[in-house]
Each structure stands twice: as C-alpha cells, then as structure tokens.
Design a protein around this motif. Structure first.
Motif, PDB file in Angstrom:
ATOM      1  N   VAL A   1       0.875  -1.173   0.000  1.00 29.04           N
ATOM      2  CA  VAL A   1       0.000   0.000   0.000  1.00 29.04           C
ATOM      3  C   VAL A   1       0.907   1.215   0.000  1.00 29.04           C
ATOM      4  CG1 VAL A   1      -1.676   1.357   1.315  1.00 29.04           C
ATOM      5  CG2 VAL A   1      -1.974  -1.111   1.101  1.00 29.04           C
ATOM      6  N   ILE A   2       0.640   2.125  -0.924  1.00 31.70           N
ATOM      7  CA  ILE A   2       1.465   3.323  -1.073  1.00 31.70           C
ATOM      8  C   ILE A   2       0.552   4.548  -1.100  1.00 31.70           C
ATOM      9  CG2 ILE A   2       1.586   2.987  -3.576  1.00 31.70           C
ATOM     10  CD1 ILE A   2       4.478   4.099  -3.450  1.00 31.70           C
ATOM     11  N   ILE A   3       0.911   5.567  -0.304  1.00 30.82           N
ATOM     12  CA  ILE A   3       0.042   6.730  -0.133  1.00 30.82           C
ATOM     13  C   ILE A   3       0.810   8.013  -0.445  1.00 30.82           C
ATOM     14  CG2 ILE A   3      -1.436   8.019   1.464  1.00 30.82           C
ATOM     15  CD1 ILE A   3      -2.355   5.091   1.058  1.00 30.82           C
ATOM     16  N   ALA A   4       0.353   8.727  -1.457  1.00 34.51           N
ATOM     17  CA  ALA A   4       0.864  10.067  -1.764  1.00 34.51           C
ATOM     18  C   ALA A   4      -0.329  11.016  -1.697  1.00 34.51           C
ATOM     19  CB  ALA A   4       1.493  10.097  -3.151  1.00 34.51           C
ATOM     20  N   GLY A   5      -0.092  12.237  -1.236  1.00 38.50           N
ATOM     21  CA  GLY A   5      -1.202  13.167  -1.074  1.00 38.50           C
ATOM     22  C   GLY A   5      -1.105  14.410  -1.920  1.00 38.50           C
ATOM     23  N   GLU A   6      -0.048  14.492  -2.729  1.00 40.85           N
ATOM     24  CA  GLU A   6       0.123  15.688  -3.553  1.00 40.85           C
ATOM     25  C   GLU A   6       0.897  15.322  -4.815  1.00 40.85           C
ATOM     26  OE1 GLU A   6       1.628  18.050  -0.440  1.00 40.85           O
ATOM     27  OE2 GLU A   6       3.477  16.931  -0.272  1.00 40.85           O
ATOM     28  N   ASP A   7       0.955  16.256  -5.756  1.00 45.84           N
ATOM     29  CA  ASP A   7       1.545  15.978  -7.064  1.00 45.84           C
ATOM     30  C   ASP A   7       3.012  15.574  -6.998  1.00 45.84           C
ATOM     31  OD1 ASP A   7      -0.895  16.501  -8.279  1.00 45.84           O
ATOM     32  OD2 ASP A   7      -0.423  18.613  -8.625  1.00 45.84           O
ATOM     33  N   SER A   8       3.805  16.205  -6.129  1.00 45.46           N
ATOM     34  CA  SER A   8       5.219  15.831  -6.037  1.00 45.46           C
ATOM     35  C   SER A   8       5.358  14.403  -5.523  1.00 45.46           C
ATOM     36  CB  SER A   8       5.986  16.810  -5.139  1.00 45.46           C
ATOM     37  OG  SER A   8       5.489  16.776  -3.822  1.00 45.46           O
ATOM     38  N   GLY A   9       4.507  14.012  -4.590  1.00 44.68           N
ATOM     39  CA  GLY A   9       4.509  12.634  -4.103  1.00 44.68           C
ATOM     40  C   GLY A   9       4.115  11.656  -5.190  1.00 44.68           C
ATOM     41  N   ASP A  10       3.190  12.065  -6.059  1.00 50.38           N
ATOM     42  CA  ASP A  10       2.790  11.237  -7.190  1.00 50.38           C
ATOM     43  C   ASP A  10       3.985  10.985  -8.108  1.00 50.38           C
ATOM     44  OD1 ASP A  10       0.969   9.890  -9.029  1.00 50.38           O
ATOM     45  OD2 ASP A  10       1.014  11.725 -10.238  1.00 50.38           O
ATOM     46  N   LEU A  11       4.754  12.017  -8.381  1.00 51.00           N
ATOM     47  CA  LEU A  11       5.938  11.874  -9.237  1.00 51.00           C
ATOM     48  C   LEU A  11       6.946  10.911  -8.610  1.00 51.00           C
ATOM     49  CD1 LEU A  11       7.671  12.693 -11.682  1.00 51.00           C
ATOM     50  CD2 LEU A  11       8.518  14.600 -10.295  1.00 51.00           C
ATOM     51  N   HIS A  12       7.318  11.167  -7.349  1.00 56.12           N
ATOM     52  CA  HIS A  12       8.294  10.299  -6.675  1.00 56.12           C
ATOM     53  C   HIS A  12       7.745   8.886  -6.508  1.00 56.12           C
ATOM     54  CE1 HIS A  12      11.283  13.361  -5.903  1.00 56.12           C
ATOM     55  NE2 HIS A  12      10.335  14.162  -5.445  1.00 56.12           N
ATOM     56  N   GLY A  13       6.481   8.777  -6.193  1.00 54.48           N
ATOM     57  CA  GLY A  13       5.859   7.464  -6.041  1.00 54.48           C
ATOM     58  C   GLY A  13       5.861   6.665  -7.325  1.00 54.48           C
ATOM     59  N   SER A  14       5.669   7.340  -8.454  1.00 54.24           N
ATOM     60  CA  SER A  14       5.680   6.624  -9.739  1.00 54.24           C
ATOM     61  C   SER A  14       7.058   6.027 -10.014  1.00 54.24           C
ATOM     62  CB  SER A  14       5.253   7.546 -10.882  1.00 54.24           C
ATOM     63  OG  SER A  14       6.229   8.536 -11.162  1.00 54.24           O
ATOM     64  N   HIS A  15       8.110   6.784  -9.684  1.00 51.80           N
ATOM     65  CA  HIS A  15       9.472   6.262  -9.859  1.00 51.80           C
ATOM     66  C   HIS A  15       9.724   5.089  -8.909  1.00 51.80           C
ATOM     67  CE1 HIS A  15      10.444   9.424 -12.622  1.00 51.80           C
ATOM     68  NE2 HIS A  15      10.286  10.377 -11.710  1.00 51.80           N
ATOM     69  N   LEU A  16       9.242   5.212  -7.692  1.00 51.09           N
ATOM     70  CA  LEU A  16       9.415   4.147  -6.704  1.00 51.09           C
ATOM     71  C   LEU A  16       8.709   2.862  -7.152  1.00 51.09           C
ATOM     72  CD1 LEU A  16      10.546   3.386  -3.924  1.00 51.09           C
ATOM     73  CD2 LEU A  16       8.434   4.274  -2.922  1.00 51.09           C
ATOM     74  N   ILE A  17       7.481   2.992  -7.608  1.00 50.24           N
ATOM     75  CA  ILE A  17       6.749   1.819  -8.100  1.00 50.24           C
ATOM     76  C   ILE A  17       7.492   1.175  -9.260  1.00 50.24           C
ATOM     77  CG2 ILE A  17       4.642   1.083  -9.320  1.00 50.24           C
ATOM     78  CD1 ILE A  17       3.115   3.167  -7.588  1.00 50.24           C
ATOM     79  N   SER A  18       7.939   1.977 -10.222  1.00 46.71           N
ATOM     80  CA  SER A  18       8.659   1.442 -11.382  1.00 46.71           C
ATOM     81  C   SER A  18       9.916   0.688 -10.964  1.00 46.71           C
ATOM     82  CB  SER A  18       9.029   2.567 -12.352  1.00 46.71           C
ATOM     83  OG  SER A  18       7.873   3.145 -12.898  1.00 46.71           O
ATOM     84  N   GLU A  19      10.690   1.267 -10.043  1.00 41.13           N
ATOM     85  CA  GLU A  19      11.925   0.624  -9.593  1.00 41.13           C
ATOM     86  C   GLU A  19      11.646  -0.642  -8.795  1.00 41.13           C
ATOM     87  OE1 GLU A  19      15.100   1.382 -10.575  1.00 41.13           O
ATOM     88  OE2 GLU A  19      14.019   2.751 -11.910  1.00 41.13           O
ATOM     89  N   MET A  20      10.615  -0.613  -7.958  1.00 41.77           N
ATOM     90  CA  MET A  20      10.290  -1.807  -7.176  1.00 41.77           C
ATOM     91  C   MET A  20       9.797  -2.941  -8.072  1.00 41.77           C
ATOM     92  SD  MET A  20       8.656  -0.227  -3.672  1.00 41.77           S
ATOM     93  CE  MET A  20       8.515  -1.833  -2.856  1.00 41.77           C
TER      94      MET A  20
END
Length: 159
Positions: free
Chosen positions: A7-26
C-alpha cells in the motif's frame, strides 16, 4: 508466486511523481509486487491500483483543510480499511505529513511494516515529531542530504 501487496500513499503531485518512480523501480526488483493506495496519474500509469486519486487530497492551508475535512476524514477511514483488507507486506507513506503521520499512528497497531519516503520536515516545524516517526515507522528514507545527520544526532536511523 503470489502477489506481494504494497500500500502506497501520496497526497500531492510531487509525491505522485516520486511514487511513480518508486513503483517502477520496485517492479524491476520484483514483478510480483501489487500496489494499492492513493496516487495520481503518474503512479497509476506506473502500476498503482488506485483507491483514491491524489487530487481528492491535494488541499493547502488550514482553511482549505477545514473546508474539506469531512472528505479527507472519509478518505482516511477508507485508507485504514484498505490496509486492513489488503494486509500488505508494507505500507509506504510519501511526504504529506498531516495525513500520513496520523495514518502511521493508526495502522502501526496492525503490525504492518511502515516505510516513510520523503520525510516530513520535522527539523523545520516540530522536532518532537521525529520521535513519532521513529516509533511508528520501520524505515525512514530521506531525499534531503542534511536530514540523515539531523536525525542521527537524535539517535534516529535514516536511509
């Protein structure tokens, strides 16, 4: 091999950007990871199964938060329920401290491993919250170079 729920939680656009990279790498590490939670278009494109879109949490300032509190509280409760149902291997919280620190306190009792990626700037606004992070999260991950020393000076490990 069965999917490993994250489960991954981002609450703003910058978190969405970093989260997308994290998901891709994982996903490169293990294609068996299945991501659920809150994110925006970038995280969804990377493979997030969205429970909620980040645009529904993206409010700034105390007046906006108060104005939208009922909706935010409903999303919070829905997120707690998702974590109970999914029983994830890990919960990853990205920035967004007003929501995510409260969530960490609430879900720590479930025994789930919590990682906080892009730490709240507790050094700037409330250093006592550093202990809350230490107590509720198994792993703290900073992207700001000086934070590692700041937390280390308080006997809190940060990657």
């Amino acid at each position: 091999m069965s999917a490993k729920n994250i489960v991954i939680i981002a609450g703003e656009d910058s978190g969405d950007l970093h989260g997308s990279h994290l998901i891709s790498e994982m996903k490169k590490i293990s294609p068996n990871f299945s991501f659920h939670g809150i994110g925006g278009d970038k995280m969804i494109e990377a493979g997030l199964n969205p429970m909620e879109h980040v645009k529904n949490l993206n409010v700034i300032g105390i007046v906006e938060v108060l104005k939208h509190y009922p909706r935010i509280k409903k999303i919070f409760n829905k997120t707690v329920q998702l974590i109970k149902e999914v029983k994830p291997e890990k919960v990853i919280l990205i920035d967004y401290p007003g929501f995510n620190m409260k969530l960490a306190k609430e879900i720590q009792k479930f025994g789930v491993s919590i990682s906080y990626f892009i730490l709240p700037q507790v050094w700037a606004w409330d250093s006592s919250r550093a202990k809350v992070l230490q107590k509720t999260c198994k792993q703290l991950i900073s992207i700001i170079p000086f934070e590692k020393k700041w937390f280390s000076d308080r006997q809190i490990g940060v990657h």
